[in-house]
Write a protein that holds these residues in place. Structure first.
Motif, PDB file in Angstrom:
ATOM      1  N   LEU A 100     -26.955 -38.483  50.051  1.00  0.00           N
ATOM      2  CA  LEU A 100     -26.564 -39.680  49.307  1.00  0.00           C
ATOM      3  C   LEU A 100     -25.468 -40.451  50.041  1.00  0.00           C
ATOM      4  O   LEU A 100     -25.472 -41.686  50.044  1.00  0.00           O
ATOM      5  CB  LEU A 100     -26.121 -39.294  47.898  1.00  0.00           C
ATOM      6  CG  LEU A 100     -27.234 -38.698  47.026  1.00  0.00           C
ATOM      7  CD1 LEU A 100     -26.640 -37.975  45.829  1.00  0.00           C
ATOM      8  CD2 LEU A 100     -28.232 -39.767  46.599  1.00  0.00           C
ATOM      9  N   ALA A 101     -24.541 -39.733  50.686  1.00  0.00           N
ATOM     10  CA  ALA A 101     -23.469 -40.385  51.447  1.00  0.00           C
ATOM     11  C   ALA A 101     -24.042 -41.135  52.651  1.00  0.00           C
ATOM     12  O   ALA A 101     -23.550 -42.218  53.004  1.00  0.00           O
ATOM     13  CB  ALA A 101     -22.437 -39.354  51.903  1.00  0.00           C
ATOM     14  N   GLN A 102     -25.078 -40.596  53.253  1.00  0.00           N
ATOM     15  CA  GLN A 102     -25.734 -41.278  54.373  1.00  0.00           C
ATOM     16  C   GLN A 102     -26.308 -42.615  53.900  1.00  0.00           C
ATOM     17  O   GLN A 102     -26.134 -43.647  54.553  1.00  0.00           O
ATOM     18  CB  GLN A 102     -26.833 -40.388  54.944  1.00  0.00           C
ATOM     19  CG  GLN A 102     -27.529 -40.973  56.147  1.00  0.00           C
ATOM     20  CD  GLN A 102     -28.608 -40.056  56.702  1.00  0.00           C
ATOM     21  OE1 GLN A 102     -28.771 -38.920  56.270  1.00  0.00           O
ATOM     22  NE2 GLN A 102     -29.338 -40.553  57.668  1.00  0.00           N
ATOM     23  N   MET A 151     -21.137 -37.346  41.906  1.00  0.00           N
ATOM     24  CA  MET A 151     -21.681 -36.371  40.962  1.00  0.00           C
ATOM     25  C   MET A 151     -22.229 -35.145  41.691  1.00  0.00           C
ATOM     26  O   MET A 151     -22.017 -34.014  41.247  1.00  0.00           O
ATOM     27  CB  MET A 151     -22.768 -37.017  40.097  1.00  0.00           C
ATOM     28  CG  MET A 151     -22.215 -38.068  39.140  1.00  0.00           C
ATOM     29  SD  MET A 151     -23.505 -38.870  38.190  1.00  0.00           S
ATOM     30  CE  MET A 151     -23.540 -37.760  36.755  1.00  0.00           C
ATOM     31  N   ALA A 152     -22.918 -35.385  42.812  1.00  0.00           N
ATOM     32  CA  ALA A 152     -23.464 -34.259  43.583  1.00  0.00           C
ATOM     33  C   ALA A 152     -22.332 -33.380  44.117  1.00  0.00           C
ATOM     34  O   ALA A 152     -22.423 -32.143  44.071  1.00  0.00           O
ATOM     35  CB  ALA A 152     -24.343 -34.774  44.721  1.00  0.00           C
ATOM     36  N   LYS A 153     -21.264 -34.004  44.586  1.00  0.00           N
ATOM     37  CA  LYS A 153     -20.108 -33.226  45.062  1.00  0.00           C
ATOM     38  C   LYS A 153     -19.518 -32.412  43.925  1.00  0.00           C
ATOM     39  O   LYS A 153     -19.217 -31.227  44.090  1.00  0.00           O
ATOM     40  CB  LYS A 153     -19.039 -34.151  45.642  1.00  0.00           C
ATOM     41  CG  LYS A 153     -19.375 -34.705  47.005  1.00  0.00           C
ATOM     42  CD  LYS A 153     -18.258 -35.623  47.486  1.00  0.00           C
ATOM     43  CE  LYS A 153     -18.636 -36.309  48.775  1.00  0.00           C
ATOM     44  NZ  LYS A 153     -17.612 -37.293  49.185  1.00  0.00           N
ATOM     45  N   GLN A 197     -23.721 -29.906  47.958  1.00  0.00           N
ATOM     46  CA  GLN A 197     -23.238 -30.564  49.178  1.00  0.00           C
ATOM     47  C   GLN A 197     -24.355 -31.197  49.986  1.00  0.00           C
ATOM     48  O   GLN A 197     -24.193 -32.294  50.521  1.00  0.00           O
ATOM     49  CB  GLN A 197     -22.441 -29.580  50.040  1.00  0.00           C
ATOM     50  CG  GLN A 197     -21.671 -30.270  51.152  1.00  0.00           C
ATOM     51  CD  GLN A 197     -20.700 -31.325  50.643  1.00  0.00           C
ATOM     52  OE1 GLN A 197     -19.907 -31.086  49.735  1.00  0.00           O
ATOM     53  NE2 GLN A 197     -20.750 -32.528  51.209  1.00  0.00           N
ATOM     54  N   GLU A 198     -25.494 -30.550  50.075  1.00  0.00           N
ATOM     55  CA  GLU A 198     -26.604 -31.124  50.844  1.00  0.00           C
ATOM     56  C   GLU A 198     -27.071 -32.443  50.212  1.00  0.00           C
ATOM     57  O   GLU A 198     -27.295 -33.436  50.904  1.00  0.00           O
ATOM     58  CB  GLU A 198     -27.780 -30.144  50.925  1.00  0.00           C
ATOM     59  CG  GLU A 198     -28.908 -30.643  51.808  1.00  0.00           C
ATOM     60  CD  GLU A 198     -30.079 -29.675  51.907  1.00  0.00           C
ATOM     61  OE1 GLU A 198     -31.088 -30.067  52.512  1.00  0.00           O
ATOM     62  OE2 GLU A 198     -30.004 -28.546  51.377  1.00  0.00           O
ATOM     63  N   ALA A 199     -27.175 -32.465  48.901  1.00  0.00           N
ATOM     64  CA  ALA A 199     -27.545 -33.691  48.193  1.00  0.00           C
ATOM     65  C   ALA A 199     -26.465 -34.756  48.393  1.00  0.00           C
ATOM     66  O   ALA A 199     -26.778 -35.926  48.658  1.00  0.00           O
ATOM     67  CB  ALA A 199     -27.749 -33.416  46.705  1.00  0.00           C
TER      68      ALA A 199
END
Length: 178
Positions: A134-136, A121-123, A128-130
């Motif tokens: 979240l990916a981390q 959803m953030a993508k 991108q920073e969010a």
């Protein structure tokens, strides 16, 4: 970004934040209940990781302009209750450790789904920073799930099948020959 989409992201983030804060309360009890040193260490390490994940969620909430608190994660309430039942219903030892791993992996799979959704959803929203934060966390959840599988396969499940404490040479050398 459409307001409805942003609101939905906020709700999902609040639900995930609630899940993580509930896990912060549950992990010390799960670590105390574990008899296998590798499992106890994994729970203690994941507690530290979860604290950092909560901080990341707070940053993402700030980016979204929402309060991280609000939604109550009923799914995590159920998963934590299940883990508590395991501790109450099973004697200390490798069989309880196997049940704890099962409960912990259910938690990890729930979190993997939550973070995968939030990251996508953030993508989509161009955040991108969010998405990176979240990916981390998503990677950490997957790594924890893999670690729990390794502990189960290498230590806990074989010990539970033998009916002996994992990593306890004294208990392995006693008893009947199998």
């Amino acid at each position: 970004m459409a307001e409805d989409f942003k609101s939905l992201m906020g709700e999902l983030l609040q639900d995930t934040y609630s899940a993580e804060t509930q896990l912060l309360d549950a992990l010390p009890d799960m670590a105390d209940a574990a008899s296998t040193p590798a499992l106890r260490d994994a729970f203690e390490e994941h507690l530290e990781i979860t604290q950092r994940q909560v901080e990341r969620l707070e940053k993402v909430a700030e980016m979204l302009g929402c309060d991280p608190e609000g939604e109550e994660c009923e799914a995590m309430e159920g998963l934590v209750a299940e883990a508590e039942e395991i501790v109450d219903e099973h004697e200390e030892g490798p069989v309880r450790d196997a049940a704890l791993i099962s409960a912990a992996q259910k938690v990890e799979h729930y979190e993997i789904a939550a973070y995968g959704t939030l990251c996508a959803m953030a993508k989509a929203a161009g955040m991108q920073e969010a998405a990176d934060l979240l990916a981390q966390t998503l990677k950490e959840e997957k790594d924890t799930d893999e670690r729990l599988t390794e502990i189960a396969e290498q230590h806990v499940n074989p010990a539970a099948l033998r009916g002996k404490a994992a990593n306890d040479p004294a208990k392995r050398s006693k008893g009947s020959a199998a």
